[in-house]
Design an enzyme around this catalytic site. Structure first.
Site, short mmCIF file in Angstrom:
data_model
loop_
_atom_site.label_atom_id
_atom_site.label_comp_id
_atom_site.label_asym_id
_atom_site.label_seq_id
_atom_site.Cartn_x
_atom_site.Cartn_y
_atom_site.Cartn_z
N ASN A 1 -4.09 -24.22 -99.90
CA ASN A 1 -5.27 -23.79 -100.65
C ASN A 1 -6.17 -22.98 -99.73
OD1 ASN A 1 -7.19 -23.73 -102.80
ND2 ASN A 1 -8.34 -25.36 -101.79
N HIS B 1 -10.25 -22.19 -99.23
CA HIS B 1 -11.56 -22.69 -99.64
C HIS B 1 -12.65 -21.89 -98.93
CE1 HIS B 1 -14.47 -25.53 -101.19
NE2 HIS B 1 -15.03 -25.52 -100.00
N GLU C 1 -4.14 -35.57 -101.19
CA GLU C 1 -4.63 -36.21 -102.42
C GLU C 1 -6.13 -36.06 -102.62
OE1 GLU C 1 -2.40 -37.40 -100.37
OE2 GLU C 1 -0.70 -38.18 -101.52
N LYS D 1 -13.77 -11.33 -97.78
CA LYS D 1 -13.00 -10.39 -96.94
C LYS D 1 -12.15 -11.16 -95.93
CE LYS D 1 -15.96 -6.36 -97.30
NZ LYS D 1 -17.33 -6.80 -97.62
#
Ligand code: GRF
Length: 202
Positions: A107, A109, A142, A172
């Protein structure tokens, strides 16, 4: 060629960065499928324009989160990708999927985790008054934005920043470190030990 599946919910600029990096050969992998939980995500258009198959799993059309997650797991097992990238995917990935694809889901973030997890990270940073922020690519576990950290990039936060101006600055860097992290992973250079990620050859 390694297989990548990307999960999206929105505009898809990180998806675009991954598409571009795959096309240019920067990452040794091919995006085989883009899955969206939102039927009107602009990211779907980006995938279609790049000739990448798309699948909409409209969250609202499922009777429960469990049913949605079961379908998503079924599709992912069918595809059996080397890597699953969340790119502006606005849901928490269920435990079963996390366990099935442990350390194979990434992911991005928009904060320096563990600061400001969850929604509106850039607003949180501006309101808190930090002087430095940035973005983090991590494996998904999790928890919410708690998994082992792969790469981070920093940028300044200015006194007159709004959540929007900060988001634009951070974005960016997102587009740089996400493809970089995917490249390292697909080249087999990432080793996860506990909650630490070691980058081989660095
Ligand atoms: C990015 O800021 C990303 O860090 C966060 O959601 C946003 C998605 O933007 N997880 P996009 O859809 O990739 O343009």
């Amino acid at each position: 060629m390694k297989k990548i599946v990307v999960l999206v919910s929105g505009r898809g600029t990180n998806l675009q960065a991954l598409i571009d990096a795959s096309r240019s050969g920067f990452i040794p992998g091919e995006i085989r499928l883009v899955i969206s939980d939102n039927p009107v995500a602009y990211a779907l258009r980006r995938a279609q324009e790049a000739g990448i198959p798309t699948l909409v799993l409209d969250y609202q059309s499922f009777p429960s989160k469990k049913a949605y997650e079961a379908k998503l797991l079924e599709v992912l097992e069918q595809e059996n990708p080397d890597l699953i990238c969340l790119a502006g995917y606005m849901r928490i990935v269920g435990k079963e999927i996390v366990q099935r694809f442990r350390n194979r889901i990434m992911n991005i973030h928009p904060s320096l985790l563990p600061a400001f997890p969850g929604l509106e990270a850039q607003r949180q940073a501006v309101e808190y008054g930090v002087k430095v922020s940035g973005c983090t690519v991590h494996f998904v576990d999790e928890g919410m934005d708690t998994g082992p950290i792969i790469l981070q990039a920093t940028c300044p936060v200015f006194e007159d920043d709004t959540p929007e101006t900060l988001a634009e600055r951070i974005l960016k860097y997102e587009h740089q470190i996400y493809p970089q992290a995917v490249k390292l992973f697909l080249e087999g250079k990432l080793e996860v030990r506990g909650r630490k990620v070691f980058i081989r050859g660095e």
